[in-house]
Design a protein around this motif. Sequence first.
Motif, PDB file in Angstrom:
ATOM      1  N   ALA A  39      -0.520  -1.646  -9.768  1.00  0.00           N
ATOM      2  CA  ALA A  39       0.374  -2.706  -9.295  1.00  0.00           C
ATOM      3  C   ALA A  39      -0.158  -3.343  -8.003  1.00  0.00           C
ATOM      4  O   ALA A  39      -0.071  -4.559  -7.781  1.00  0.00           O
ATOM      5  N   TYR A  40      -0.719  -2.499  -7.154  1.00  0.00           N
ATOM      6  CA  TYR A  40      -1.279  -3.018  -5.889  1.00  0.00           C
ATOM      7  C   TYR A  40      -2.420  -3.972  -6.153  1.00  0.00           C
ATOM      8  O   TYR A  40      -2.544  -5.040  -5.511  1.00  0.00           O
ATOM      9  N   ASN A  41      -3.311  -3.618  -7.071  1.00  0.00           N
ATOM     10  CA  ASN A  41      -4.459  -4.481  -7.378  1.00  0.00           C
ATOM     11  C   ASN A  41      -4.013  -5.827  -7.937  1.00  0.00           C
ATOM     12  O   ASN A  41      -4.590  -6.878  -7.640  1.00  0.00           O
ATOM     13  N   VAL A  42      -2.954  -5.830  -8.762  1.00  0.00           N
ATOM     14  CA  VAL A  42      -2.424  -7.094  -9.301  1.00  0.00           C
ATOM     15  C   VAL A  42      -1.884  -7.965  -8.154  1.00  0.00           C
ATOM     16  O   VAL A  42      -2.144  -9.174  -8.074  1.00  0.00           O
ATOM     17  N   LEU A  43      -1.130  -7.300  -7.230  1.00  0.00           N
ATOM     18  CA  LEU A  43      -0.575  -8.042  -6.082  1.00  0.00           C
ATOM     19  C   LEU A  43      -1.677  -8.578  -5.171  1.00  0.00           C
ATOM     20  O   LEU A  43      -1.635  -9.722  -4.713  1.00  0.00           O
ATOM     21  N   ALA A  44      -2.672  -7.734  -4.912  1.00  0.00           N
ATOM     22  CA  ALA A  44      -3.761  -8.147  -4.021  1.00  0.00           C
ATOM     23  C   ALA A  44      -4.496  -9.354  -4.579  1.00  0.00           C
ATOM     24  O   ALA A  44      -4.881 -10.278  -3.852  1.00  0.00           O
ATOM     25  N   GLU A  45      -4.701  -9.353  -5.913  1.00  0.00           N
ATOM     26  CA  GLU A  45      -5.392 -10.486  -6.526  1.00  0.00           C
ATOM     27  C   GLU A  45      -4.572 -11.767  -6.371  1.00  0.00           C
ATOM     28  O   GLU A  45      -5.121 -12.855  -6.117  1.00  0.00           O
ATOM     29  N   ASP A  46      -3.241 -11.649  -6.491  1.00  0.00           N
ATOM     30  CA  ASP A  46      -2.385 -12.820  -6.327  1.00  0.00           C
ATOM     31  C   ASP A  46      -2.402 -13.322  -4.880  1.00  0.00           C
ATOM     32  O   ASP A  46      -2.405 -14.532  -4.626  1.00  0.00           O
ATOM     33  N   LEU A  47      -2.445 -12.389  -3.943  1.00  0.00           N
ATOM     34  CA  LEU A  47      -2.508 -12.787  -2.520  1.00  0.00           C
ATOM     35  C   LEU A  47      -3.807 -13.527  -2.211  1.00  0.00           C
ATOM     36  O   LEU A  47      -3.833 -14.477  -1.412  1.00  0.00           O
ATOM     37  N   ILE A  48      -4.900 -13.069  -2.837  1.00  0.00           N
ATOM     38  CA  ILE A  48      -6.185 -13.746  -2.649  1.00  0.00           C
ATOM     39  C   ILE A  48      -6.106 -15.175  -3.185  1.00  0.00           C
ATOM     40  O   ILE A  48      -6.598 -16.135  -2.571  1.00  0.00           O
ATOM     41  N   LYS A  93       0.834  -1.200   0.000  1.00  0.00           N
ATOM     42  CA  LYS A  93       0.000   0.000   0.000  1.00  0.00           C
ATOM     43  C   LYS A  93       0.872   1.254   0.000  1.00  0.00           C
ATOM     44  O   LYS A  93       0.486   2.295  -0.538  1.00  0.00           O
ATOM     45  N   LEU A  94       2.022   1.154   0.598  1.00  0.00           N
ATOM     46  CA  LEU A  94       2.900   2.314   0.716  1.00  0.00           C
ATOM     47  C   LEU A  94       3.846   2.457  -0.480  1.00  0.00           C
ATOM     48  O   LEU A  94       4.264   3.567  -0.825  1.00  0.00           O
ATOM     49  N   GLU A  95       4.148   1.354  -1.117  1.00  0.00           N
ATOM     50  CA  GLU A  95       5.203   1.378  -2.122  1.00  0.00           C
ATOM     51  C   GLU A  95       4.713   1.300  -3.567  1.00  0.00           C
ATOM     52  O   GLU A  95       5.419   1.722  -4.480  1.00  0.00           O
ATOM     53  N   LEU A  96       3.509   0.712  -3.785  1.00  0.00           N
ATOM     54  CA  LEU A  96       3.046   0.486  -5.163  1.00  0.00           C
ATOM     55  C   LEU A  96       1.931   1.442  -5.541  1.00  0.00           C
ATOM     56  O   LEU A  96       1.195   1.923  -4.660  1.00  0.00           O
ATOM     57  N   ASP A  97       1.837   1.653  -6.885  1.00  0.00           N
ATOM     58  CA  ASP A  97       0.694   2.446  -7.340  1.00  0.00           C
ATOM     59  C   ASP A  97      -0.546   1.559  -7.328  1.00  0.00           C
ATOM     60  O   ASP A  97      -0.488   0.362  -7.057  1.00  0.00           O
ATOM     61  N   GLU A  98      -1.670   2.147  -7.698  1.00  0.00           N
ATOM     62  CA  GLU A  98      -2.950   1.453  -7.568  1.00  0.00           C
ATOM     63  C   GLU A  98      -3.023   0.232  -8.474  1.00  0.00           C
ATOM     64  O   GLU A  98      -3.491  -0.837  -8.048  1.00  0.00           O
TER      65      GLU A  98
END
Length: 561
Positions: free
Chosen positions: A187-196, A180-185
């Motif tokens: 990139a964050y959404n791509v990471l969040a989907e992978d974490l899910i 949340k602090l380091e990535l733009d929106e």
Amino acid sequence: MEGNTRHLHRFTEDISTIELPDAFTYPFFYEPHPLSMLAAEQVQHYLAAQKDFQHNFGLKEDMPGLVIGKMFGVLVVEDQEGKLGFLAAVSGKLAGTNQNQYFVPPIFDMLDPDGFFIQEENIINAINRRIDELSANPNIQIFRESLVSTQQENDTLLSDLRKFHKTNKAERKRVRERAKLELDEVAYNVLAEDLIKQSYRDQHEYDVAKQACREKLQKQEEQLQQLLQAIDDLKNERKRRSADLQQRLFDQYHFLNAEAETKPVLNIFQEHINMPPPAGAGECAAPKLLQYAYQQQLKPIALAEFWWGASPASEVRKHKQYYPSCRGKCEPILGHMLQGLKVDPNPMLQNPAAGKELEFIFEDDDIIVVNKPAEFLSVPGINVQDSVQQRIERMYPDIKSPIIIHRLDMSTSGILVLAKNKEAHQIIQDQFIQHTVNKRYTALLEGIIEDVEGLIDLPLRVDLDDRPRQMVCYEYGKAARTEYKVVAIEGNRTRIHYFPLTGRTHQLRVHSAHVKGLNAPIVGDDLYGNRADRLHLHAGFISFKHPKSGELMRFEVADPF
């Protein structure tokens, strides 16, 4: 006299001078008629000399077989020509059979090798053996231990997996917060989907593992259940066959009476106590004798039953002594079978205290102490209400609290302490419970007691087949302990003091008479010995603390015999 009645025996002595009884013997409380005694003596001569069978009654040393004393019965009868004779019977089987040339046959011979009972019993025994065989299969224990081991392994595996996934979850949380602090929106959404997806993958991995554990456990449970089901099926079959056999057995027992009426045993017990018959109902001597007499058109005149052999370990039975019929098994049956006969009155319906008075020893505002006569109830009975309690209630109608603190057997004389108020009743009763009340009984015993003093420790319970008799029982009996001290030897009798440490029904009477006790019944004991003018047992001394003053109260009444 023989005819078809091959079990009808002639008297070997002249009986022409003996008068017939006015009525038939009341079987549960009687003095044997002289004819019955002659018949019994004749049977006893036969038992002592016979060579017809071999049975270990415990009367001869080195006799093979288990020692089993038996109850025998004699029934004096009159045939259609007016001639007298007698029948003899044994309770249960004798020498492993129900058929004996001297004794009348059973109502139904369960031991007939060609009969349904033995045949069905053989099938049930075979089922029992098969159950034992299957139960001994070592795989049962192996599968049970394997189940425990597999369950433990499963628990460990799933626990470790949960810990691993918990660690993954914590790590994903840290990654998400950092992103949340380091990535733009985008990139964050791509990471969040992978974490899910990682979370779903962990959950799926756990579900797969859990299902695999469940299937592994279930497979082992099914293997065990296959073995156990075969045992359960056999047990159910055994239960069904046993119930069917018992019902079929009951159907064989139909009893006649003097009015030629027949009634099945199930109906007899249903009408009398609203319960099914106990095991062995109809196998005692008295029902066998009456049934055979009615079948052969013989008129019953008098009955007696006696014990032959060593006493059993639990009961009090004396060789050659006469006994009443048992109540649990025989009372309902004989109640039907004696209908149509003129029977002696039931003495238990008569008031034993009629014409007797209570002797008052002491009285104040709290207690009454009386000297109760022998054959006088402490509390009202089922058939007779006259008792110490009832008389005191009539004399003192204002007493509202319980009066009776302790009791004496109807046949026992002596000191009885009564309460006049609730507080006195509670305080003295507590002293009885805490065993701080000192009591001394005096008894006269049939026989010589060699030990000057001692302790009798025999647990007691009621004889369910013959109430109110008590029996020694180490499995279900309540503790019963009695200290004793010999006072004097009087001819062939012993005067003794008893100090009961417990207060069981008939405790002193059984401890006196039982072979493991003093083996010497109290004189006049009509339950465990021989009847006399009275039971020679007297509660002669008692001490306790007064419920109000706390003063030690001591009362003593001399022996009346």
